[in-house]
Design an enzyme around this catalytic site. Structure first.
Site, PDB file in Angstrom:
ATOM      1  N   MET A  71       1.169  -2.680  12.310  1.00  0.00           N
ATOM      2  CA  MET A  71       0.563  -3.762  13.084  1.00  0.00           C
ATOM      3  C   MET A  71       0.697  -3.602  14.602  1.00  0.00           C
ATOM      4  O   MET A  71       0.608  -4.583  15.327  1.00  0.00           O
ATOM      5  CB  MET A  71       1.172  -5.110  12.648  1.00  0.00           C
ATOM      6  CG  MET A  71       0.933  -5.444  11.186  1.00  0.00           C
ATOM      7  SD  MET A  71      -0.817  -5.446  10.724  1.00  0.00           S
ATOM      8  CE  MET A  71      -1.338  -6.968  11.526  1.00  0.00           C
ATOM      9  N   ARG A  72       0.894  -2.384  15.066  1.00  0.00           N
ATOM     10  CA  ARG A  72       0.954  -2.193  16.520  1.00  0.00           C
ATOM     11  C   ARG A  72      -0.295  -1.465  17.004  1.00  0.00           C
ATOM     12  O   ARG A  72      -0.787  -0.552  16.340  1.00  0.00           O
ATOM     13  CB  ARG A  72       2.166  -1.332  16.902  1.00  0.00           C
ATOM     14  CG  ARG A  72       3.359  -2.119  17.394  1.00  0.00           C
ATOM     15  CD  ARG A  72       4.463  -1.175  17.780  1.00  0.00           C
ATOM     16  NE  ARG A  72       4.269  -0.605  19.120  1.00  0.00           N
ATOM     17  CZ  ARG A  72       4.640  -1.209  20.238  1.00  0.00           C
ATOM     18  NH1 ARG A  72       5.200  -2.386  20.209  1.00  0.00           N
ATOM     19  NH2 ARG A  72       4.446  -0.622  21.407  1.00  0.00           N
ATOM     20  N   ILE A  73      -0.764  -1.902  18.175  1.00  0.00           N
ATOM     21  CA  ILE A  73      -1.879  -1.195  18.817  1.00  0.00           C
ATOM     22  C   ILE A  73      -1.380   0.194  19.218  1.00  0.00           C
ATOM     23  O   ILE A  73      -0.269   0.337  19.726  1.00  0.00           O
ATOM     24  CB  ILE A  73      -2.330  -1.952  20.094  1.00  0.00           C
ATOM     25  CG1 ILE A  73      -2.710  -3.395  19.752  1.00  0.00           C
ATOM     26  CG2 ILE A  73      -3.440  -1.208  20.814  1.00  0.00           C
ATOM     27  CD1 ILE A  73      -4.104  -3.615  19.295  1.00  0.00           C
ATOM     28  N   ASP A  81     -10.077  -0.434  14.706  1.00  0.00           N
ATOM     29  CA  ASP A  81     -10.746  -0.599  13.409  1.00  0.00           C
ATOM     30  C   ASP A  81     -12.189  -0.087  13.458  1.00  0.00           C
ATOM     31  O   ASP A  81     -13.053  -0.574  12.709  1.00  0.00           O
ATOM     32  CB  ASP A  81     -10.721  -2.066  12.939  1.00  0.00           C
ATOM     33  CG  ASP A  81      -9.293  -2.591  12.795  1.00  0.00           C
ATOM     34  OD1 ASP A  81      -8.433  -1.817  12.352  1.00  0.00           O
ATOM     35  OD2 ASP A  81      -9.047  -3.760  13.138  1.00  0.00           O
ATOM     36  N   SER A  98     -11.695  -1.465   3.771  1.00  0.00           N
ATOM     37  CA  SER A  98     -12.261  -0.183   4.216  1.00  0.00           C
ATOM     38  C   SER A  98     -11.140   0.789   4.563  1.00  0.00           C
ATOM     39  O   SER A  98     -10.215   0.427   5.290  1.00  0.00           O
ATOM     40  CB  SER A  98     -13.092  -0.385   5.495  1.00  0.00           C
ATOM     41  OG  SER A  98     -14.060  -1.393   5.344  1.00  0.00           O
ATOM     42  N   GLU A 152     -11.252   3.304  19.095  1.00  0.00           N
ATOM     43  CA  GLU A 152     -11.843   1.972  18.947  1.00  0.00           C
ATOM     44  C   GLU A 152     -11.114   1.240  17.813  1.00  0.00           C
ATOM     45  O   GLU A 152     -11.072   1.747  16.679  1.00  0.00           O
ATOM     46  CB  GLU A 152     -13.332   2.125  18.593  1.00  0.00           C
ATOM     47  CG  GLU A 152     -14.105   0.855  18.686  1.00  0.00           C
ATOM     48  CD  GLU A 152     -15.529   1.046  18.150  1.00  0.00           C
ATOM     49  OE1 GLU A 152     -16.138   0.049  17.755  1.00  0.00           O
ATOM     50  OE2 GLU A 152     -15.991   2.213  18.111  1.00  0.00           O
ATOM     51  N   ASN A 185       0.835  -1.212   0.000  1.00  0.00           N
ATOM     52  CA  ASN A 185       0.000   0.000   0.000  1.00  0.00           C
ATOM     53  C   ASN A 185       0.866   1.257   0.000  1.00  0.00           C
ATOM     54  O   ASN A 185       0.534   2.238  -0.670  1.00  0.00           O
ATOM     55  CB  ASN A 185      -0.954  -0.003   1.202  1.00  0.00           C
ATOM     56  CG  ASN A 185      -2.166  -0.873   0.943  1.00  0.00           C
ATOM     57  OD1 ASN A 185      -3.069  -0.479   0.211  1.00  0.00           O
ATOM     58  ND2 ASN A 185      -2.168  -2.077   1.509  1.00  0.00           N
ATOM     59  N   ASN A 197      -6.426   4.749   8.240  1.00  0.00           N
ATOM     60  CA  ASN A 197      -6.001   3.343   8.213  1.00  0.00           C
ATOM     61  C   ASN A 197      -6.752   2.631   7.105  1.00  0.00           C
ATOM     62  O   ASN A 197      -7.846   3.068   6.705  1.00  0.00           O
ATOM     63  CB  ASN A 197      -6.313   2.679   9.562  1.00  0.00           C
ATOM     64  CG  ASN A 197      -5.814   1.248   9.618  1.00  0.00           C
ATOM     65  OD1 ASN A 197      -4.716   0.939   9.134  1.00  0.00           O
ATOM     66  ND2 ASN A 197      -6.611   0.352  10.182  1.00  0.00           N
ATOM     67  N   HIS A 241      -8.167  -1.236   6.349  1.00  0.00           N
ATOM     68  CA  HIS A 241      -8.405  -2.507   7.041  1.00  0.00           C
ATOM     69  C   HIS A 241      -9.065  -3.470   6.065  1.00  0.00           C
ATOM     70  O   HIS A 241     -10.059  -3.121   5.415  1.00  0.00           O
ATOM     71  CB  HIS A 241      -9.313  -2.278   8.256  1.00  0.00           C
ATOM     72  CG  HIS A 241      -9.613  -3.550   8.977  1.00  0.00           C
ATOM     73  ND1 HIS A 241      -8.687  -4.164   9.793  1.00  0.00           N
ATOM     74  CD2 HIS A 241     -10.703  -4.344   8.973  1.00  0.00           C
ATOM     75  CE1 HIS A 241      -9.212  -5.287  10.266  1.00  0.00           C
ATOM     76  NE2 HIS A 241     -10.442  -5.417   9.784  1.00  0.00           N
TER      77      HIS A 241
END
Ligand code: GRF
Length: 212
Positions: free
Chosen positions: A90-92, A145, A136, A143, A14, A107, A109
């Protein structure tokens, strides 16, 4: 020219689509830097190949998530970003990080949100016998995603598909819609207001922009 910073953790396909779109004038902004939490992310190499500053930040060097995110934000802010783009990051994210970039962080997803937040979305679509799947682009909120959806793209699911078929089919769509949404943002057409996405001063429906 608006400043864009991109975060990646892996392949960066991406990111490549965004780099290409900037070079071809389909995004009227400039990717100033790419950061990763993973020093081996191929996305960093793609950035360097395109002459973009690329750095990794090692989570092990920080005592906790807040400290890591604060250091990352400081490094990002040196580039004065108008927009922060998560592209397979890929990190919170900590609350403080999300709040700091509220309304200017996107983002992508790989599911038709609100279906399948989190991991293994393609596998779940196959296991559940879904006839369609997709991706999306959304604003990032606290929250996971769960932020307002801006644009979705659907793909069919065929009986003989395995997970890789579906990943590939979804990614083709991702590479087409993410640059488009990034350009909407840098062109000043897209905002987040009252936890909704607005395009051209119109609130978008829950599934995002839908062409007639
Ligand atoms: C994409 O499929 C995206 O939806 C998800 O992670 C994947 C990243 O792929 N968030 P790449 O690193 O851009 O190739």
């Amino acid at each position: 020219m608006k400043n864009i910073v991109v975060l990646v953790s892996g392949q960066g396909s991406n990111l490549q689509a965004l780099i290409d779109a900037c070079e071809q004038g389909r995004i009227h902004g400039k990717i100033r830097a790419v950061f990763s939490n993973n020093a081996n992310a191929y996305g960093l190499e793609r950035a360097r190949d395109a002459g973009i500053d690329a750095q990794s930040v090692d989570a092990k060097a920080y005592p906790d998530r807040n400290a890591f995110d604060a250091a990352l934000a400081q490094a990002i802010d040196a580039y004065q970003p108008d927009l922060l783009v998560l592209a397979g990051y890929m990190r919170i994210l900590s609350s403080a990080f999300v709040q700091h970039y509220a309304g200017r962080m996107l983002n992508i997803h790989p599911s038709l949100l609100p279906k399948y937040p989190g991991l293994h979305t393609h596998r779940l679509a196959l296991e559940n016998g879904d006839s369609e799947h997709g991706t999306s682009v959304h604003f990032v909120t606290e929250e996971l995603d769960g932020g307002p959806v801006i644009l979705q793209a659907k793909v069919p699911v065929f009986a003989e598909d395995d997970e890789h078929d579906l990943i590939d089919r979804v990614q083709v769509q991702e590479h087409s819609i993410y640059p488009m949404v990034v350009d909407w943002f840098v062109a000043g057409r897209l905002q987040m207001r009252d936890n909704a996405a607005w395009l051209d001063n119109q609130p978008l429906p829950a599934q995002g922009y839908a062409a007639d």
